[in-house]
Write a protein that holds these residues in place. Structure first.
Motif, PDB file in Angstrom:
ATOM      1  N   VAL A 277      -1.310   6.523   3.065  1.00  0.00           N
ATOM      2  CA  VAL A 277       0.149   6.556   2.936  1.00  0.00           C
ATOM      3  C   VAL A 277       0.690   7.393   4.093  1.00  0.00           C
ATOM      4  N   VAL A 278       1.701   6.872   4.756  1.00  0.00           N
ATOM      5  CA  VAL A 278       2.371   7.580   5.854  1.00  0.00           C
ATOM      6  C   VAL A 278       3.816   7.815   5.439  1.00  0.00           C
ATOM      7  N   ALA A 279       4.301   9.038   5.605  1.00  0.00           N
ATOM      8  CA  ALA A 279       5.679   9.356   5.206  1.00  0.00           C
ATOM      9  C   ALA A 279       6.420  10.044   6.343  1.00  0.00           C
ATOM     10  N   VAL A 280       7.638   9.560   6.613  1.00  0.00           N
ATOM     11  CA  VAL A 280       8.507  10.167   7.629  1.00  0.00           C
ATOM     12  C   VAL A 280       9.916  10.234   7.067  1.00  0.00           C
ATOM     13  N   GLY A 281      10.488  11.431   7.069  1.00  0.00           N
ATOM     14  CA  GLY A 281      11.844  11.572   6.537  1.00  0.00           C
ATOM     15  C   GLY A 281      12.164  13.022   6.250  1.00  0.00           C
ATOM     16  N   PRO A 282      13.144  13.268   5.398  1.00  0.00           N
ATOM     17  CA  PRO A 282      13.498  14.636   5.033  1.00  0.00           C
ATOM     18  C   PRO A 282      12.303  15.382   4.442  1.00  0.00           C
ATOM     19  N   VAL A 283      12.248  16.684   4.679  1.00  0.00           N
ATOM     20  CA  VAL A 283      11.123  17.492   4.202  1.00  0.00           C
ATOM     21  C   VAL A 283      10.907  17.369   2.691  1.00  0.00           C
ATOM     22  N   PRO A 284      11.961  17.448   1.866  1.00  0.00           N
ATOM     23  CA  PRO A 284      11.733  17.295   0.415  1.00  0.00           C
ATOM     24  C   PRO A 284      11.091  15.956   0.052  1.00  0.00           C
ATOM     25  N   MET A 285      11.468  14.895   0.782  1.00  0.00           N
ATOM     26  CA  MET A 285      10.886  13.581   0.508  1.00  0.00           C
ATOM     27  C   MET A 285       9.407  13.558   0.868  1.00  0.00           C
ATOM     28  N   MET A 286       9.047  14.088   2.035  1.00  0.00           N
ATOM     29  CA  MET A 286       7.643  14.100   2.445  1.00  0.00           C
ATOM     30  C   MET A 286       6.807  14.968   1.505  1.00  0.00           C
ATOM     31  N   ASP A 287       7.376  16.079   1.075  1.00  0.00           N
ATOM     32  CA  ASP A 287       6.703  16.947   0.111  1.00  0.00           C
ATOM     33  C   ASP A 287       6.445  16.184  -1.185  1.00  0.00           C
ATOM     34  N   ALA A 288       7.462  15.460  -1.660  1.00  0.00           N
ATOM     35  CA  ALA A 288       7.333  14.694  -2.905  1.00  0.00           C
ATOM     36  C   ALA A 288       6.306  13.576  -2.763  1.00  0.00           C
ATOM     37  N   VAL A 289       6.265  12.933  -1.607  1.00  0.00           N
ATOM     38  CA  VAL A 289       5.280  11.874  -1.369  1.00  0.00           C
ATOM     39  C   VAL A 289       3.864  12.444  -1.430  1.00  0.00           C
ATOM     40  N   ALA A 290       3.654  13.602  -0.793  1.00  0.00           N
ATOM     41  CA  ALA A 290       2.333  14.231  -0.805  1.00  0.00           C
ATOM     42  C   ALA A 290       1.903  14.602  -2.229  1.00  0.00           C
ATOM     43  N   LYS A 291       2.854  15.098  -3.013  1.00  0.00           N
ATOM     44  CA  LYS A 291       2.550  15.437  -4.414  1.00  0.00           C
ATOM     45  C   LYS A 291       2.221  14.179  -5.211  1.00  0.00           C
ATOM     46  N   CYS A 292       2.900  13.087  -4.883  1.00  0.00           N
ATOM     47  CA  CYS A 292       2.699  11.823  -5.599  1.00  0.00           C
ATOM     48  C   CYS A 292       1.321  11.235  -5.324  1.00  0.00           C
ATOM     49  N   THR A 293       0.866  11.328  -4.079  1.00  0.00           N
ATOM     50  CA  THR A 293      -0.401  10.688  -3.707  1.00  0.00           C
ATOM     51  C   THR A 293      -1.631  11.523  -4.047  1.00  0.00           C
ATOM     52  N   ARG A 294      -1.428  12.835  -4.225  1.00  0.00           N
ATOM     53  CA  ARG A 294      -2.585  13.722  -4.438  1.00  0.00           C
ATOM     54  C   ARG A 294      -3.443  13.305  -5.644  1.00  0.00           C
ATOM     55  N   PRO A 295      -2.850  13.005  -6.811  1.00  0.00           N
ATOM     56  CA  PRO A 295      -3.691  12.616  -7.958  1.00  0.00           C
ATOM     57  C   PRO A 295      -4.491  11.340  -7.710  1.00  0.00           C
ATOM     58  N   PHE A 296      -3.993  10.494  -6.807  1.00  0.00           N
ATOM     59  CA  PHE A 296      -4.681   9.229  -6.511  1.00  0.00           C
ATOM     60  C   PHE A 296      -5.723   9.397  -5.408  1.00  0.00           C
ATOM     61  N   GLU A 297      -5.756  10.594  -4.812  1.00  0.00           N
ATOM     62  CA  GLU A 297      -6.694  10.919  -3.739  1.00  0.00           C
ATOM     63  C   GLU A 297      -6.576   9.936  -2.569  1.00  0.00           C
ATOM     64  N   VAL A 298      -5.353   9.555  -2.262  1.00  0.00           N
ATOM     65  CA  VAL A 298      -5.095   8.676  -1.125  1.00  0.00           C
ATOM     66  C   VAL A 298      -4.714   9.535   0.076  1.00  0.00           C
ATOM     67  N   PRO A 299      -5.408   9.412   1.209  1.00  0.00           N
ATOM     68  CA  PRO A 299      -5.050  10.170   2.406  1.00  0.00           C
ATOM     69  C   PRO A 299      -3.576   9.968   2.761  1.00  0.00           C
ATOM     70  N   THR A 300      -2.899  11.066   3.067  1.00  0.00           N
ATOM     71  CA  THR A 300      -1.456  11.013   3.287  1.00  0.00           C
ATOM     72  C   THR A 300      -1.083  11.733   4.579  1.00  0.00           C
ATOM     73  N   THR A 301      -0.406  11.023   5.453  1.00  0.00           N
ATOM     74  CA  THR A 301       0.015  11.561   6.745  1.00  0.00           C
ATOM     75  C   THR A 301       1.520  11.759   6.742  1.00  0.00           C
ATOM     76  N   VAL A 302       1.977  12.941   7.183  1.00  0.00           N
ATOM     77  CA  VAL A 302       3.407  13.214   7.273  1.00  0.00           C
ATOM     78  C   VAL A 302       3.749  13.619   8.701  1.00  0.00           C
ATOM     79  N   SER A 303       4.954  13.286   9.134  1.00  0.00           N
ATOM     80  CA  SER A 303       5.427  13.641  10.473  1.00  0.00           C
ATOM     81  C   SER A 303       6.439  14.764  10.335  1.00  0.00           C
ATOM     82  N   LEU A 304       6.096  15.941  10.867  1.00  0.00           N
ATOM     83  CA  LEU A 304       6.923  17.132  10.651  1.00  0.00           C
ATOM     84  C   LEU A 304       7.986  17.313  11.732  1.00  0.00           C
ATOM     85  N   ASN A 305       9.075  17.949  11.331  1.00  0.00           N
ATOM     86  CA  ASN A 305      10.231  18.113  12.219  1.00  0.00           C
ATOM     87  C   ASN A 305      10.697  19.562  12.315  1.00  0.00           C
TER      88      ASN A 305
END
Length: 282
Positions: free
Chosen positions: A186-214
């Motif tokens: 999963v790749v997420a790009v957007g507001p920090v709260p959204m990327m944080d929420a995406v990372a929290k969402c994917t963690r239980p599924f153990e899916v590698p998650t990439t975020v682009s920081l600003n």
């Protein structure tokens, strides 16, 4: 050397615009995930913007920006035929793209434009691309048609329910992760709260998650240290070590605090610019 503006398109009046720039030296080397640093005047600050698209053959790059402070307001004053004083890049590390299967690309706000370039790279690599994009309302949604031109699926959510799913992008993401066990990243790009929420969402599924920081950047080449972030308990510099990191290791709380460090000064500077414009009859 000034960089010519070939085209300008207002995506959301008063808020978001897209520019096509003639930058052959950057376009021939730009890869998904790269960014550029822009300066509008000799005494102005440098601001980072992710490359939303690149055309090496024609020597063109696309940038998308949100009018948020003085520098982006000055950028918004420029039009087709004008030039940007400085455009430096491509900077940062490109997205690590390999053929692996299904990749979900999540975008919010102007981050959708940056995510678009990454999603296109995954598609070119042979991956199945599912794009999930969100905005507060339908009129604030960006790059839907551009994503539909190559993505296997495009799922949309709006906070107010004016288009697509009523709710958050993470709700669509969670539903897909529950139904599709073949998602490789999963790749997420957007507001920090959204990327944080995406990372929290994917963690239980153990899916590698990439975020682009600003984070705040000053030079974009690793000299100033202003863009430091904590990843896995270690200090990293977003401009040279990123801007993409493992979302499960990023200290998002610290990132939010650092992003607000100069908010007062930014507000004063923006207000002063508006007052000067009003005084000139603009």
């Amino acid at each position: 050397m000034p960089t010519p503006i070939l085209k300008k398109e207002i995506l959301i009046p008063g808020k978001t615009s897209k520019m096509l720039l003639k930058a052959p030296d950057i376009a021939c080397k730009a890869r998904p995930g790269h960014f550029v640093m822009l300066r509008m005047s000799p005494s102005g600050e440098r601001i980072p913007l992710t490359i939303a698209d690149a055309d090496a053959e024609n020597g063109e790059i696309t940038i998308v920006y949100l009018v948020l402070g003085k520098s982006t307001a000055l950028l918004e004053q420029l039009n087709e035929g004008d030039s940007i004083l400085d455009v430096c890049g491509p900077l940062g590390k490109p997205t690590n793209i390999v053929k692996q299967g299904t990749v979900i690309c999540v975008g919010g706000g102007t981050g959708i434009a940056a995510m678009h370039h990454i999603a296109k790279g995954h598609k070119k690599a042979g991956n199945r691309v599912v794009a999930i994009i969100g905005a507060r309302s339908k009129d604030l949604l960006l790059f839907e048609n551009e994503l539909k031109s190559f993505a296997d699926e495009v799922l949309v959510s709006t906070d107010d329910g004016s288009y697509g799913h009523k709710g958050l992008v993470t709700e669509l993401l969670e539903a897909r992760l529950k139904s599709d066990k073949d998602v490789k990243e999963v790749v997420a790009v957007g507001p920090v709260p959204m990327m944080d929420a995406v990372a929290k969402c994917t963690r239980p599924f153990e899916v590698p998650t990439t975020v682009s920081l600003n984070p705040i950047m000053v030079d974009g080449i690793g000299m100033c240290g202003a863009c430091r972030v904590s990843v896995g308990g270690e200090t990293r510099f977003a401009c040279v070590d990123g801007p993409e990191f493992d979302g499960h290791k990023v200290d998002f709380a610290e990132l939010r605090r650092r992003l607000g460090a100069y908010r007062k000064q930014e507000e004063v500077s923006f207000e002063k610019l508006n007052q000067e414009g009003a005084g000139n009859g603009k």
